[in-house]
Design a protein around this motif. Sequence first.
Motif, mmCIF file in Angstrom:
data_model
loop_
_atom_site.group_PDB
_atom_site.id
_atom_site.type_symbol
_atom_site.label_atom_id
_atom_site.label_comp_id
_atom_site.label_asym_id
_atom_site.label_seq_id
_atom_site.Cartn_x
_atom_site.Cartn_y
_atom_site.Cartn_z
ATOM 1 N N PHE A 150 -33.786 -28.583 66.148
ATOM 2 C CA PHE A 150 -32.474 -27.936 66.047
ATOM 3 C C PHE A 150 -32.542 -26.842 64.989
ATOM 4 N N ASP A 151 -32.128 -25.638 65.337
ATOM 5 C CA ASP A 151 -32.068 -24.578 64.328
ATOM 6 C C ASP A 151 -30.622 -24.217 64.039
ATOM 7 N N GLU A 152 -30.105 -24.731 62.954
ATOM 8 C CA GLU A 152 -28.728 -24.482 62.530
ATOM 9 C C GLU A 152 -27.740 -24.544 63.695
ATOM 10 N N PRO A 153 -27.682 -25.687 64.371
ATOM 11 C CA PRO A 153 -26.879 -25.729 65.592
ATOM 12 C C PRO A 153 -25.371 -25.716 65.316
ATOM 13 N N LYS A 181 -37.639 -21.679 57.100
ATOM 14 C CA LYS A 181 -37.271 -22.856 57.892
ATOM 15 C C LYS A 181 -37.399 -22.595 59.384
ATOM 16 N N SER A 182 -36.761 -21.511 59.830
ATOM 17 C CA SER A 182 -36.813 -21.207 61.269
ATOM 18 C C SER A 182 -38.235 -20.937 61.705
ATOM 19 N N THR A 183 -38.980 -20.237 60.857
ATOM 20 C CA THR A 183 -40.370 -19.944 61.193
ATOM 21 C C THR A 183 -41.143 -21.240 61.395
HETATM 22 MG MG LIG Z 1 -33.241 -19.498 60.202
#
Ligand SMILES: [Mg+2]
Lengths: 354, 273
Positions: free
Chosen positions: A157-160, A42-44
């Motif tokens: 947004f990355d797991e904010p 996901k983050s990638t």
């Molecule tokens: Mg991640």
Amino acid sequence: MSYVSLQSITKKFGDVEILKGVDLEIEHHQFTVLLGPSGCGKSTTLRLVAGLEPVSGGKIFIDERDVTDLEPRERDIAMVFQNYALYPTMTVEQNMSFGLKAQNMPASDIRTAVHNAAELLGITPLLARKPGELSGGQQQRVAIGRAIVRQPKLFLFDEPLSNLDAKLRVETRSEILSLHQRLGATTIYVTHDQEEAMTMADKIVIMNQGQIEQQGTPEDVFFRPVSRMVAGFIGSPVMNFFNGVGTANGAIETQVGTFEGFPQIRAGQKVEVGVRPDDLIPAEKGETTITGKVLLSELLGVRAIIHLKTQHGLAFKAVVDHEIYRDMKSADEASFTVRDGRLHVFDSESGKRI
Amino acid sequence: MFSFSSRSARIAAFFAIAVALLIVLFPFVWVFLESIKPASFGGKPDVWLFPPTSDNWNNVLLQSDVPANILNSFVVAFSTVAIALLVGCPAAYAFSRFRGYQGARYSILAAEMMPPAILILPFFLVLYHLQMIDSLAGVIAAHLSFVVPVVTWFLIGFFDEVPRDLENQAMVDGYTRFQAFYKVILPAVRPGIGAAGVFGFVLSWNDLFYALLLTGGESRTLPVAIAGYWTFRGVDMGKMAVAILIAVIPVLILSFFIQKHLVRGIGGGAVKY
Ligand SMILES: [Mg+2]
Ligand SMILES: Nc1ncnc2c1ncn2[C@@H]1O[C@H](COP(=O)(O)OP(=O)(O)OP(=O)(O)O)[C@@H](O)[C@H]1O
């Protein structure tokens, strides 16, 4: 073409292929949530869209523009990182102004924009402070403020919310949503919290091992999971699964009973039958039932979770109203039937929905 | 850990610290006494009572080359540190962000492992051919050979503590990586840069070995001047003591300011497991 378009995106780190061909279309003003287990990419994916990592293959378009080879600063996006990444040596106001300065906006316009955004988020009193002097929740607001003040084409947004406590998480969740409704900003939001995904998303994208497993509305993925993985990932408590075998006349035989009415099933086909704990309802006399010994019960409030075990030793759960819970918790055994049309069947080998 | 709660333990600890302080401070006291000892008592370290004199101080500060040597030392140390930081900051940042083989960062210490005696001859020859013997630039070049690695090593640990997402944020916010580096990352490691600078300054300031061999006349630095009081006619203890005190004071003051960053810096880029 959609507003944001990812076309056959692959990403390798060394020899390891982390993303194996991701295709994703995102409409203007849509709130898209990437959901999946830890390490699924996901983050990638988000970092590729931001331009913080180069793609190994495929193309990325934002607002009809091919941004695949552009630097992050040329993509007109804003990103909120998990740890907020506030500039530690700058005040809140300087933090929020920093991106606008890069666009050579006149100082007076920057001031107005920053103060308006601060007003919107209720952080005006914090403007002169340094990030170190803020609570986690306040830092979070500043990070969001810094993103919206730029009015970018796309929000990432990355797991904010993952660093906030439970109560603040729920509050901030609705706040981000109302902000989204107000600003209509196109958003990609990464989380591994399925409740966050269900409540916030216009579209949920479920990722698994570097691929998109399913994408659709929250209803789609909840009521019609395309695979065993999605079915097991979405929903809390998790779906109950029982192994079964298809028969010649379109029925499935399992250790908890026989389920009929599946003409597409082949005789001898190995399947998994899934049913959500909420879709198990206390059985009337004479119905097809799943029966189990009551092991444990947890009252959540109006509803309660009953933990059971079949005579063959298979564990399963049911969610019931508290009146039923009162009778059941002291009972020895309980029988359930499956709510109409709420049985999910997956092929054991491919994991695909049947 | 044991606690200092009991009375006897506290008394024991007090004495232990007192003894340690005595051992550490004694040389300073002794050097100070030597510096105000009249020449007639010179060379008699066991004499404790004497009429104090300012002869040595007057001579060193007003009639010798020592003020010029101090200036040389300052010029050398400042230039060395300035160049070392200019080179060391980007280098340390690069080592900190490098995702490949994590042992690579230790390679910068390789130069440090070599005994200076091995480096001095090539240095001498190169500077000789460049006609830079007895020039401050030559000493600075030599000092850079050990100050740059130390400063870089020192800074890696500070850069490691700045999350990568900080520069990612700046790049998303519209800046190039280089702009992100100097507008966001450098300010965030300012305490580390200060401490590394002081550390490098002290290393250069205290060096005798290179300076002794590469400078002679005009370009002599303070440690060389101190050594100069040791002549074939004997040691001129009183004047040497004055020069020593002058040399030590900046080191003491600077060390006081960086002490809290020192341990972290020396741990440097040692990969954390
Ligand atoms: Mg991640
Ligand atoms: N720079 C990198 N070098 C090598 N491997 C990496 C790099 N970044 C990520 N990975 C690997 O890629 C995979 C996916 O990582 P990613 O951060 O995208 O996962 P994620 O879905 O965001 O997980 P999480 O929910 O834990 O944040 C992981 O196995 C991770 O180890």
